[in-house]
Design an enzyme around this catalytic site. Sequence first.
Site, PDB file in Angstrom:
ATOM      1  N   GLU A 342     -13.802 -43.477  -6.872  1.00 34.55           N
ATOM      2  CA  GLU A 342     -14.662 -43.973  -7.947  1.00 34.55           C
ATOM      3  C   GLU A 342     -13.973 -43.995  -9.309  1.00 34.55           C
ATOM      4  OE1 GLU A 342     -18.645 -42.448  -5.591  1.00 34.55           O
ATOM      5  OE2 GLU A 342     -17.665 -41.167  -7.055  1.00 34.55           O
ATOM      6  N   ASP A 366     -17.196 -34.348  -3.885  1.00 33.56           N
ATOM      7  CA  ASP A 366     -18.403 -34.073  -4.659  1.00 33.56           C
ATOM      8  C   ASP A 366     -18.687 -32.572  -4.570  1.00 33.56           C
ATOM      9  OD1 ASP A 366     -18.695 -36.779  -4.996  1.00 33.56           O
ATOM     10  OD2 ASP A 366     -20.613 -36.938  -3.945  1.00 33.56           O
ATOM     11  N   HIS A 532     -17.786 -33.993  -9.542  1.00 33.70           N
ATOM     12  CA  HIS A 532     -16.601 -33.963  -8.690  1.00 33.70           C
ATOM     13  C   HIS A 532     -15.747 -32.731  -8.967  1.00 33.70           C
ATOM     14  CE1 HIS A 532     -16.850 -38.652  -8.529  1.00 33.70           C
ATOM     15  NE2 HIS A 532     -17.537 -38.099  -7.549  1.00 33.70           N
TER      16      HIS A 532
END
Length: 595
Positions: A342, A366, A532
């Site tokens: 991401e 995550d 994260h």
Amino acid sequence: MKNSSPLIGSLPKIGIRPTIDGRLGGVRESLEKQTMDMAKSAAKLISSSLHYPNGKRVECVIADTCIGGVAEAAACAEKFAREGVGVSLTVTPCWCYGSETMDMTPQIPKAVWGFNGTERPGAVYLAAVLAGHTQKGIPAFSIYGRDVQDGGDKSIPADVTAKILQFVRAGLAVATMRGKSYLGMGGVSMGIAGSIVDQPFFEDYLGMRVETIDMTEFLRRMDKGIYDHAEYKKALKWVKENCKEGKDYNSPQTTRSRAQLDSEWEKSVKMALIARDLMVGNPKLAEMGFGEEAQGHNAIASGFQGQRQWTDYQPNGDFLEAILTTSFDWNGIRAPYVVATENDCLNGASMLFNYLLTNTAQIFADVRTYWSPDAVKRVTGHKLSGAAAGGILHLINSGPATLDGTGQQSRDGKPAMKPFWEISKEEADKCLKATSWHPSITEYFPGGGWSTRFLTKGGMPVTMCRLNLVKGLGVALQIAEGFTVDLPEKVHDALDQRTNPTWPTTWFAPNLTGQGAFRDVYSVMNNWGANHGAISYGHIGADLISLAAMLRIPVYMHNVAPEKVFRPSAWAAFGTQCLESSDYRACANFGPLYA
């Protein structure tokens, strides 16, 4: 199995500066051999203990002569610049003229090892030259043995060894990043703040540049065939033979056809090749007539936006991220790349810190869920025990993570993640066999793609870290050391099935101190600064703290033992009672290393 770095720029060397009392006529002459031998001992220790990310042993450069005054200091500086020195270690057993012999190069990390012996006042020089560094705003690390040694003792005590290597590991990370790039492949993913790539952060704190490309570049290269076609065929064949497919968790209404899934594999492999070429270039492309594309972006780290604009239309980036961050692929065992999911550049930079300190692949995850002992008991009937007794964190990436993270490699019979040159083919095969590839969930990824699933073996010492940007403050680092945890299969499955089961899971139990953010596991989760985290094999929190100090990045959350915290001596002037507060004041005072 060793490979050369695909990045532009020579590997930074360690410069050893033997300083000496400059008074000729009996004093200097009596110290020449001892001082130079001290430098040679330090160089031998460093080169025999540490490796560059490409597997080669770290190189040291020693000044041509002992340094007794400014002329010899200048000659040493000239040699270091010529030889590509990126880290400076001054050593001495005696009194020297501090401001005349000190290293004045401001952006090179530096330390001074003053021999603890009573025959000569090495400790006096150490204190004097550190005062000079502090007064001139060029912080240096102080290395001074706890116990007095005899003047003729050539051994390096364990505590001195630990400090030298901790300093050098952190210093090499600083020097290796300098001048390299972070490549943002795409833009901001789903409003995630970490993927708002902040160029001043990379420039001012890390000495790096930021390169960006639009994700349409992937389409252009796929459509126009701008990738190594022979390697593509080799890679696709390897994928079909080694990447076993797992259960399709899609509903009957959202299940994609076999032909569609095969097409997604083909595109995923091409995307991995293209992402790598974008990072570091590929001379094969020049042979094909694509000279500009062959150069790459000299990216030591990168991030792939993916969601949503790309993944609503094309296969997700899970395969490219997973395989590039892994220590092997269709070409065999090799150094891993640093690629952030991401395009979370802050987690990408955190992964880069960890990688340069350990030379091992990094898990991007995550920080998904805190499972309390009561919640686990309620849902599964299982009582957590051992390292997990206080609860666990579910680290599960919404997509891929390095296959090294399976824990299928081993060291001394225990699960591990190792530098690529220590990994055997059998261990790489075990990592592959422990991983299944599942059709991505169509509702999440309308464009398709493949997601990895594995379960990290328990019992590995790991460190999770995260860089966060704070308006008005700048960047700050948080660190959590702990262990991966094994759960009974039924317990893991019950917890894992409550979220997306196509993603890799690491169960993490941070070490608790009973204080602050580490008073319990809930507090660790509650104080984590973003969604994260970057997870590295080994307890490397102390190295991260030293690295952060070199870059002037304060650390606001860690569970490293106080005796392992090693920062420049100037930090003591900003307070000795609360090391966290003094770190903030020192970093603010000296400012980012490259600003």
